[in-house]
Write a protein that holds these residues in place. Structure first.
Motif, short mmCIF file in Angstrom:
data_model
loop_
_atom_site.label_atom_id
_atom_site.label_comp_id
_atom_site.label_asym_id
_atom_site.label_seq_id
_atom_site.Cartn_x
_atom_site.Cartn_y
_atom_site.Cartn_z
N ASP A 1 122.87 67.79 44.01
CA ASP A 1 121.75 67.22 44.74
C ASP A 1 121.76 67.79 46.15
O ASP A 1 122.83 67.99 46.72
N LEU A 2 120.59 68.05 46.68
CA LEU A 2 120.52 68.58 48.04
C LEU A 2 120.80 67.47 49.04
O LEU A 2 120.25 66.38 48.93
N GLU B 1 115.81 70.24 52.28
CA GLU B 1 115.11 70.74 51.10
C GLU B 1 114.18 71.91 51.41
O GLU B 1 113.45 72.36 50.54
N THR C 1 117.47 61.98 44.87
CA THR C 1 118.72 61.25 45.01
C THR C 1 118.64 59.89 44.32
O THR C 1 119.60 59.45 43.67
MG MG Z 1 118.01 63.29 48.56
#
Ligand code: MG
Ligand code: G3D
Length: 167
Positions: free
Chosen positions: A60-61, A65, A19
């Motif tokens: 983006d996760l 994850e 991120t």
């Molecule tokens: Mg992240």
């Protein structure tokens, strides 16, 4: 001017800096609610590419994850991925090939760029260049060392992915 749109994703274990790398690279993040039901955030970044514009839609996760729960929707349709480890944490190294293989199962032609992030934490580094070469053995012959904190090699990482996708 012609605009081409491509989906790309960030992959890698929790807290490696996915991120943060995106935040460094883009100005615009989409409304976080937009895709939160499927556990992703999305950002857009426009690159000027000579005779055309390239719009990266960067997935983006949003936490979670856990490798086993990354659904095919996250990977499907991606033209490429940036796969990240944290140079201060040996345990994040093996994820590079794991995620690469998972993506390639779904999307055999996806372009891959591998990144060792947090290069600014020189004294805490535990993953060496030799470790990266061994881990990436059959996958790639290059990787970049980045810092989302200082910005080192961050733009270069995304531009390299663009070059691979369009090459
Ligand atoms: Mg992240
Ligand atoms: P993730 O999205 O992969 O889970 P994040 O990772 O981007 O949330 O980053 C996890 C933590 O690492 C954050 O710290 C972030 O500030 C830090 N980080 C990310 N990239 C770098 C880097 O290049 N250098 C340094 N020194 N730190 C980095 P916090 O403390 O906010 O959890």
């Amino acid at each position: 001017m012609k605009t081409i749109q491509k989906k790309i994703c960030l992959l890698g274990d929790f807290s490696v800096g996915k991120t943060s790398l995106i935040r460094r690279f883009v100005e615009e993040r989409f409304d976080e609610k937009y895709l939160s039901t499927i556990g992703v955030h999305m950002s857009r970044k426009r690159l000027e590419r000579g005779d055309h514009l390239l719009d990266f839609f960067i997935w983006d996760l949003a936490g979670g994850e856990d490798f086993d729960v990354i659904g095919p929707n996250y990977l499907r349709g991606a033209a490429g991925a940036i796969i990240v480890c944290d140079l201060t944490r040996q345990d994040t190294l093996a994820a590079l090939s794991k995620y690469a293989n998972r993506l390639r199962e779904i999307n055999p032609k996806a372009a891959l760029v591998f990144v060792g992030n947090k290069i600014d934490l020189v004294d805490e580094r535990t993953i060496s260049d030799a470790d990266l070469v061994v881990e990436l053995d059959s996958l790639a012959n290059t990787y970049l060392l980045t810092s989302a904190k200082t910005g080192e090699n961050v733009d270069q990482t995304f531009v390299r992915l663009a070059d691979l996708i369009e090459g």
